[in-house]
Design a protein around this motif. Sequence first.
Motif, PDB file in Angstrom:
ATOM      1  N   GLN A 165      -8.849   8.587  -6.366  1.00 43.51           N
ATOM      2  CA  GLN A 165      -7.397   8.637  -6.187  1.00 43.51           C
ATOM      3  C   GLN A 165      -6.690   8.744  -7.545  1.00 43.51           C
ATOM      4  OE1 GLN A 165      -5.627   8.810  -3.125  1.00 43.51           O
ATOM      5  NE2 GLN A 165      -7.732   9.351  -2.610  1.00 43.51           N
ATOM      6  N   GLN A 166      -7.228   8.079  -8.564  1.00 46.21           N
ATOM      7  CA  GLN A 166      -6.648   8.180  -9.905  1.00 46.21           C
ATOM      8  C   GLN A 166      -6.731   9.613 -10.416  1.00 46.21           C
ATOM      9  OE1 GLN A 166      -5.117   5.437 -11.596  1.00 46.21           O
ATOM     10  NE2 GLN A 166      -4.278   7.198 -12.688  1.00 46.21           N
TER      11      GLN A 166
ATOM     12  N   ASP B 108      -5.683  -1.526  -8.828  1.00 41.99           N
ATOM     13  CA  ASP B 108      -7.031  -1.260  -8.300  1.00 41.99           C
ATOM     14  C   ASP B 108      -7.138   0.109  -7.631  1.00 41.99           C
ATOM     15  OD1 ASP B 108      -7.844  -3.815  -9.140  1.00 41.99           O
ATOM     16  OD2 ASP B 108      -7.214  -4.726  -7.250  1.00 41.99           O
ATOM     17  N   THR B 109      -6.580   1.121  -8.275  1.00 42.68           N
ATOM     18  CA  THR B 109      -6.638   2.474  -7.727  1.00 42.68           C
ATOM     19  C   THR B 109      -8.069   2.992  -7.794  1.00 42.68           C
ATOM     20  OG1 THR B 109      -4.380   2.867  -8.495  1.00 42.68           O
ATOM     21  CG2 THR B 109      -5.702   4.814  -7.936  1.00 42.68           C
ATOM     22  N   PRO B 110      -8.628   3.450  -6.672  1.00 44.40           N
ATOM     23  CA  PRO B 110      -9.981   4.009  -6.693  1.00 44.40           C
ATOM     24  C   PRO B 110     -10.043   5.226  -7.630  1.00 44.40           C
ATOM     25  CG  PRO B 110      -9.262   3.626  -4.430  1.00 44.40           C
ATOM     26  CD  PRO B 110      -8.064   3.432  -5.314  1.00 44.40           C
TER      27      PRO B 110
ATOM     28  N   PHE C 112       0.688   0.706  -9.753  1.00 44.79           N
ATOM     29  CA  PHE C 112      -0.502   0.828  -8.925  1.00 44.79           C
ATOM     30  C   PHE C 112      -1.555  -0.170  -9.397  1.00 44.79           C
ATOM     31  CE2 PHE C 112       1.109   5.367  -8.712  1.00 44.79           C
ATOM     32  CZ  PHE C 112       1.725   5.177  -7.492  1.00 44.79           C
TER      33      PHE C 112
ATOM     34  N   ASN D 285       0.878  -1.158   0.000  1.00 47.19           N
ATOM     35  CA  ASN D 285       0.000   0.000   0.000  1.00 47.19           C
ATOM     36  C   ASN D 285       0.918   1.211   0.000  1.00 47.19           C
ATOM     37  OD1 ASN D 285      -2.870   0.951   0.294  1.00 47.19           O
ATOM     38  ND2 ASN D 285      -1.883   2.116   1.918  1.00 47.19           N
TER      39      ASN D 285
ATOM     40  N   GLU E  46      -3.361   7.653  -2.380  1.00 49.94           N
ATOM     41  CA  GLU E  46      -3.199   6.328  -1.773  1.00 49.94           C
ATOM     42  C   GLU E  46      -3.722   5.261  -2.716  1.00 49.94           C
ATOM     43  OE1 GLU E  46      -4.226   3.830   2.288  1.00 49.94           O
ATOM     44  OE2 GLU E  46      -4.930   5.893   2.100  1.00 49.94           O
ATOM     45  N   SER E  47      -2.932   4.187  -2.850  1.00 51.38           N
ATOM     46  CA  SER E  47      -3.337   3.069  -3.697  1.00 51.38           C
ATOM     47  C   SER E  47      -2.576   1.816  -3.300  1.00 51.38           C
ATOM     48  CB  SER E  47      -3.049   3.372  -5.171  1.00 51.38           C
ATOM     49  OG  SER E  47      -3.443   2.292  -6.000  1.00 51.38           O
ATOM     50  N   ARG E  48      -3.147   0.679  -3.638  1.00 55.13           N
ATOM     51  CA  ARG E  48      -2.404  -0.571  -3.552  1.00 55.13           C
ATOM     52  C   ARG E  48      -1.440  -0.606  -4.719  1.00 55.13           C
ATOM     53  NH1 ARG E  48      -5.587  -4.964  -0.565  1.00 55.13           N
ATOM     54  NH2 ARG E  48      -3.906  -6.249  -1.336  1.00 55.13           N
ATOM     55  N   GLY E  49      -0.376  -1.376  -4.570  1.00 53.21           N
ATOM     56  CA  GLY E  49       0.587  -1.503  -5.647  1.00 53.21           C
ATOM     57  C   GLY E  49       1.298  -2.834  -5.593  1.00 53.21           C
TER      58      GLY E  49
END
Length: 110
Positions: free
Chosen positions: A95-96, A90-92, A88, A59, A70-73
Motif C-alpha cells: 500500500q505504501q 502501520d501501512t503495509p 497513516f 481506517n 488503504e491504511s490505518r490512520g
Amino acid sequence: MPKNEVANRRGGPRVTLVAEAKVTDLKTESTFKCRISELASKGCYLDVLNPLPDGSEVNVVITRDKGIFESRGRIVYNNPGMGLGVVFVDTPPEQQRVLDKWVAEMGSQG
C-alpha cells in the motif's frame, strides 16, 4: 516556517489530489464518505464538516482512477467545519508503494 521545514515535519511534500475516501472510526465502527484534498507519503487531509477527535484511530480507503489505497490512520489535527489531518499508521508495504507512486505522479504534474 520555510517550505522545506514544513515538508520535513510532514514526512515529505504534500500534493494536491482530489479523490474519494471512505473513513471508518475504529472505536465506534461508524463509516463516512468524504474527499481528500491533499496527500503525502505519510498522511492526508480529509475534507469533512463533522470532525473526529484528535487521536481517533481510523481506517482510510482512498479511491481514484488509478487504483485504491488503504491504511490505518490517526487523526492528528482538526479544523472544525473544514477537515481533518490524518497520519497513516502501520501501512503495509504494498500500500505504501501505491501511495508513493501517486505522490510522485502528482508532484511531477505540479
